[in-house]
Scaffold this active site. Sequence first.
Site, mmCIF file in Angstrom:
data_model
loop_
_atom_site.group_PDB
_atom_site.id
_atom_site.type_symbol
_atom_site.label_atom_id
_atom_site.label_comp_id
_atom_site.label_asym_id
_atom_site.label_seq_id
_atom_site.Cartn_x
_atom_site.Cartn_y
_atom_site.Cartn_z
ATOM 1 N N ASN A 1 -42.120 15.962 -1.240
ATOM 2 C CA ASN A 1 -43.338 15.603 -0.505
ATOM 3 C C ASN A 1 -43.793 14.239 -1.003
ATOM 4 O OD1 ASN A 1 -45.833 15.420 0.700
ATOM 5 N ND2 ASN A 1 -46.799 16.992 -0.591
ATOM 6 N N LYS B 1 -46.135 12.451 0.182
ATOM 7 C CA LYS B 1 -47.579 12.264 0.384
ATOM 8 C C LYS B 1 -47.859 10.874 0.992
ATOM 9 C CE LYS B 1 -48.266 15.200 -3.593
ATOM 10 N NZ LYS B 1 -49.224 15.802 -4.517
ATOM 11 N N HIS C 1 -50.781 22.386 2.976
ATOM 12 C CA HIS C 1 -50.780 21.850 1.607
ATOM 13 C C HIS C 1 -52.225 21.831 1.092
ATOM 14 C CE1 HIS C 1 -50.367 19.098 -1.760
ATOM 15 N NE2 HIS C 1 -49.055 19.328 -1.719
ATOM 16 N N GLU D 1 -53.840 19.751 -0.554
ATOM 17 C CA GLU D 1 -54.567 18.486 -0.371
ATOM 18 C C GLU D 1 -55.149 18.401 1.040
ATOM 19 O OE1 GLU D 1 -51.458 15.890 -1.765
ATOM 20 O OE2 GLU D 1 -51.768 16.662 -3.791
ATOM 21 N N GLU E 1 -48.024 27.066 -4.612
ATOM 22 C CA GLU E 1 -48.448 25.863 -5.334
ATOM 23 C C GLU E 1 -49.837 26.082 -5.925
ATOM 24 O OE1 GLU E 1 -46.226 22.172 -3.970
ATOM 25 O OE2 GLU E 1 -47.949 22.352 -2.675
ATOM 26 N N GLY F 1 -49.726 17.666 -9.467
ATOM 27 C CA GLY F 1 -49.979 16.315 -9.953
ATOM 28 C C GLY F 1 -50.669 16.240 -11.304
ATOM 29 N N SER G 1 -46.030 20.100 -10.417
ATOM 30 C CA SER G 1 -45.538 19.400 -11.606
ATOM 31 C C SER G 1 -44.112 19.781 -12.008
ATOM 32 C CB SER G 1 -46.506 19.613 -12.773
ATOM 33 O OG SER G 1 -47.769 19.048 -12.477
#
Length: 249
Positions: free
Chosen positions: A9, A11, A93, A95, A163, A169, A209
């Site tokens: 991904n 992003k 996702h 985010e 996730e 991250g 991560s």
Amino acid sequence: MRQKMAVGNWKMNGTGAALAELQALAAAQGAARAEILICPAATLLSRAADVVKDSSIAIGGQNCHAATAGAHTGDISAEMLKDAGASAVILGHSERRADHAESSEEVGAKVCAAWEAGLMTVICVGETLTEREAGDTLNVVAAQLKASLPDGATGENTVLAYEPVWSIGTGKVPSLAQIAKVHNFIRAELTTRFGAEMAESTRLLYGGSVKPGNAAQIFAVSNVDGALVGGASLTAEEFIPIISALDAS
Ligand code: PEP
């Protein structure tokens, strides 16, 4: 037997120069056994599809709209992703759930649109740190799964990614036991709702991560069929060892 899978991904990272990384990945991964899907920014989709056209690497989007067309400035339909060379799309996702207040119901509607356009969906679920600390992880994941995953899900049209939001991250990774617990739970939930055949054929990816240094341990966990990788998918140098660890698992 589920084929292992590594999803990158990218992003909101990368302009045309980043395609050199994809070129290097394609050159190195000709013999990979795992399925590899790279999801670059929408502006790179058609160029990325061109770069990988003679390899087994597939290209995907990072989001789509639930409608097929219309007055939705700045949005992209599933059919447009497909037209640009994508064969899959990441949906739900964290985010997007956080930045755009996407509910699981909206994610479910997008999933239907993606299937309608012939795209495979990589559907993300996962708890925040507050939810984990409150002991709510499995309840949160169950609720997200229920509403984000429409009837009609199969092992061909669906990949699920667990996730934990607090791991994305951050360099923080759940213990292997914590990963196993959630992945085993998701497989059991799929069995209850869709039956054994669907549950056994659906890939469950871990995301958060994943790096070259921890990939092998994570891939040895029960019911982990691969990874959804953000930061470490941006360079071939970091992503290739993750794919090698997956192939060796
Ligand atoms: C992600 O973007 O889904 C992700 C897991 O990111 P990272 O690997 O950087 O934690």
